[in-house]
Design an enzyme around this catalytic site. Structure first.
Site, mmCIF file in Angstrom:
data_model
loop_
_atom_site.group_PDB
_atom_site.id
_atom_site.type_symbol
_atom_site.label_atom_id
_atom_site.label_comp_id
_atom_site.label_asym_id
_atom_site.label_seq_id
_atom_site.Cartn_x
_atom_site.Cartn_y
_atom_site.Cartn_z
ATOM 1 N N ARG A 1 36.539 15.277 30.976
ATOM 2 C CA ARG A 1 36.769 13.868 30.625
ATOM 3 C C ARG A 1 36.671 13.020 31.885
ATOM 4 N NH1 ARG A 1 40.834 15.096 26.748
ATOM 5 N NH2 ARG A 1 39.756 15.440 24.781
ATOM 6 N N LYS B 1 51.988 35.721 32.685
ATOM 7 C CA LYS B 1 51.276 36.650 33.582
ATOM 8 C C LYS B 1 51.841 38.066 33.455
ATOM 9 C CE LYS B 1 50.417 32.772 36.709
ATOM 10 N NZ LYS B 1 51.019 31.992 37.801
ATOM 11 N N GLY C 1 45.870 27.379 43.571
ATOM 12 C CA GLY C 1 45.053 26.551 44.457
ATOM 13 C C GLY C 1 43.586 26.620 44.068
ATOM 14 N N GLU D 1 40.512 37.560 35.353
ATOM 15 C CA GLU D 1 41.174 37.885 36.631
ATOM 16 C C GLU D 1 41.992 36.714 37.163
ATOM 17 O OE1 GLU D 1 40.896 41.023 38.734
ATOM 18 O OE2 GLU D 1 42.694 39.865 39.163
ATOM 19 N N GLY E 1 49.650 20.250 43.932
ATOM 20 C CA GLY E 1 48.750 20.719 42.867
ATOM 21 C C GLY E 1 49.003 22.150 42.439
ATOM 22 N N ASP F 1 55.454 30.456 32.788
ATOM 23 C CA ASP F 1 54.169 30.794 33.428
ATOM 24 C C ASP F 1 54.199 32.240 33.943
ATOM 25 O OD1 ASP F 1 51.577 29.860 34.841
ATOM 26 O OD2 ASP F 1 52.770 30.663 36.483
ATOM 27 N N ILE G 1 44.384 36.927 43.918
ATOM 28 C CA ILE G 1 44.618 38.368 44.145
ATOM 29 C C ILE G 1 43.912 39.151 43.032
ATOM 30 C CG2 ILE G 1 46.359 40.183 44.370
ATOM 31 C CD1 ILE G 1 48.437 38.022 44.977
ATOM 32 N N GLY H 1 46.345 34.189 40.722
ATOM 33 C CA GLY H 1 45.260 33.421 41.359
ATOM 34 C C GLY H 1 44.191 34.281 41.983
HETATM 35 N N1 HSE Z 1 51.703 26.994 38.356
HETATM 36 C C1 HSE Z 1 51.170 28.254 38.785
HETATM 37 C C2 HSE Z 1 51.952 28.700 40.020
HETATM 38 C C3 HSE Z 1 49.715 28.101 39.084
HETATM 39 O O1 HSE Z 1 52.705 27.903 40.591
HETATM 40 O O2 HSE Z 1 51.844 29.858 40.400
HETATM 41 C C4 HSE Z 1 48.945 29.387 39.137
HETATM 42 O O3 HSE Z 1 48.975 30.083 37.925
#
Ligand code: HSE
Length: 437
Positions: A45, A205, A302, A129, A187, A201, A136, A134
């Site tokens: 967007r 995972k 990141g 992955e 971010g 979160d 790793i 992230g």
């Molecule tokens: N919000 C997540 C963290 C981003 O802080 O690890 C990566 O999944």
């Protein structure tokens, strides 16, 4: 051979990083994949064109379904995040016979079983992955590199934002809210930061890691989830004085009666490497029966670290474009028909050691009462610390460390302790893991 044409959904932090990495390292990536890879279409967007190299060579639309339906595109990268429309887009891409690369942990944890079944039926791959830790390569390490092992347990710092908050609270005594605001500005935090601080979160995972470790279907709803918002600065200090650090861990453990899947603040001995993973970094410690402990450390979030995992998946997908679909690496490490129905245990059956902090009135006999309750519940005490009261007969803090015990027993004892007249307020408890095998 013509380059593979790829459609990218999302041109935000990770999407922009993915285009930049693919553009900058195009030649080496092509040498690795055996074929050039070109993002020809993208859907977004809004995006910051000046931060994306080579954006002028990509046809950008705001209609993600148009990209998914484009017959020229062979692979879809989904970096929109969230459940919807990500799920519909991924299922449509699969139905259209396209391979999918995604960084969407929420989508895989909640809908992965359905998505993988659809992909299996269509003979396409869904690579994810970037969804865990992230940059790793933990999925690859566990699914392929550790394939010889019976995984016994794993413990990971898999949310950078939460780890950053705990590190800053410990090192600089900073306030929770202030540190969270900084993580958002950098971010790292999720769009809804409660996903970070309440452990959702990390639970997404851990659900994925647990399935790959033990060969069980994805069961996010059975993953115990506790956040870090109730951690008090004084517990951080007491932990320190006992030689521990508080980390927000995701733990998956195979025990005789099933599988523990749990995310919660955990006290870890300060000498352990995991206790020294600070800031936004992630780390996962995996215990395999053959290899012993292995530790994976790196940037868990990141732009380019996550893009690193996305592009690695892309290279894998390009390499297997011509491979027999029946003989690809299975999504959850074990062949789809070989997943087991090992039960995920409720928390009251989980075994851990415990840190207990009580506020008690400074009067004779209190300690004996508390020790009596713990003893009757079969709970052994490993250490006791008493903090001096402000005045004689006033209130004081009592810190207890227990040996390993079943959680149900501890909760019962806490209830009895809280009902004592000499104990004021709630008992604070934090699970303790020594991570020593
Ligand atoms: N919000 C997540 C963290 C981003 O802080 O690890 C990566 O999944």
């Amino acid at each position: 051979m013509q380059p593979v044409k790829v459609g990218l959904l999302g041109l935000g932090t990770v999407g922009g990083g993915t285009v930049n990495v693919l553009t900058r390292n195009a030649e080496e990536i092509a040498r690795r994949a055996g074929r050039g890879i070109r993002i020809t279409h993208a859907a977004a967007r809004e995006y910051n064109a000046s931060a994306i190299q080579g954006i002028e060579q990509i046809q950008v639309t705001d209609d993600a379904f148009a990209v998914v339906d484009n017959p020229e595109v062979e692979i879809i990268i989904e970096l929109i995040g969230g459940y919807s429309p990500a799920k519909e887009l991924v299922l449509r891409a699969i139905a259209n016979g396209k391979h999918v690369v995604t960084a969407n942990k929420a989508l895989i944890a909640l809908h992965g079983n359905e998505i993988f079944a659809a992909a299996q039926q269509q003979g396409v791959t869904v690579a994810f992955e970037a969804a865990v830790a992230g940059g790793i390569p933990i999925i690859k390490a566990m699914r392929e590199g550790l394939a010889a092992n019976r995984i016994q347990w794993l413990a990971g710092i898999i949310n950078g934002t939460g780890n950053f908050i705990l590190s800053e609270m410990r090192d600089k005594g900073r306030e929770f809210g202030e540190v969270l605001a900084e993580a958002q500005a950098l971010g790292y935090a999720e769009a809804d930061p409660t996903f970070d601080v309440e452990g959702i979160d990390a639970a997404h995972k851990l659900t994925i890691l647990g399935s790959i470790a033990f060969g069980i279907p994805l069961q996010f709803e059975r993953t115990y989830t506790e956040g870090i918002s109730n951690i008090e600065p004084e517990d951080v200090q007491y932990a320190e004085s006992l030689g521990y650090r508080i980390k927000h861990l995701g733990i998956a453990r195979r025990v005789a009666s099933g599988v523990e899947l749990r995310v919660h603040p955990t006290m870890v001995p300060e000498r352990r490497l995991l206790a020294n993973v600070n800031g936004v970094m992630n780390a996962v410690l995996v215990m395999g029966d053959a290899v012993g402990p292995t530790l994976y450390y790196g940037a868990g979030a990141g732009s380019e670290p996550t893009a690193s995992a996305v592009v690695a998946d892309l290279v894998d997908v390009v390499r297997v474009l011509t491979t027999d679909p029946e003989n690809r690496v299975p999504h959850l490490a074990f062949q789809p028909g070989e997943l087991s129905d090992l039960p995920i245990l409720p928390m009251k059956q989980v075994e851990s050691a415990y840190y207990l902090r009580l506020r008690v009135i400074d009067e004779p006999g209190v300690m004996a009462q508390i020790a009596g309750i713990l003893g009757e519940a079969g709970i052994s005490i490993e250490a006791i610390q008493q903090k001096e009261p402000q005045q004689r007969g006033g209130e004081l803090s009592l810190i207890l460390l227990t040996r390993r015990v079943i959680e149900g027993e501890v909760m019962g004892a806490i209830e009895r302790i809280e009902s004592l007249n000499s104990v004021t307020g709630k008992v604070v408890f934090i699970r303790v893991e020594h991570l020593d095998g």
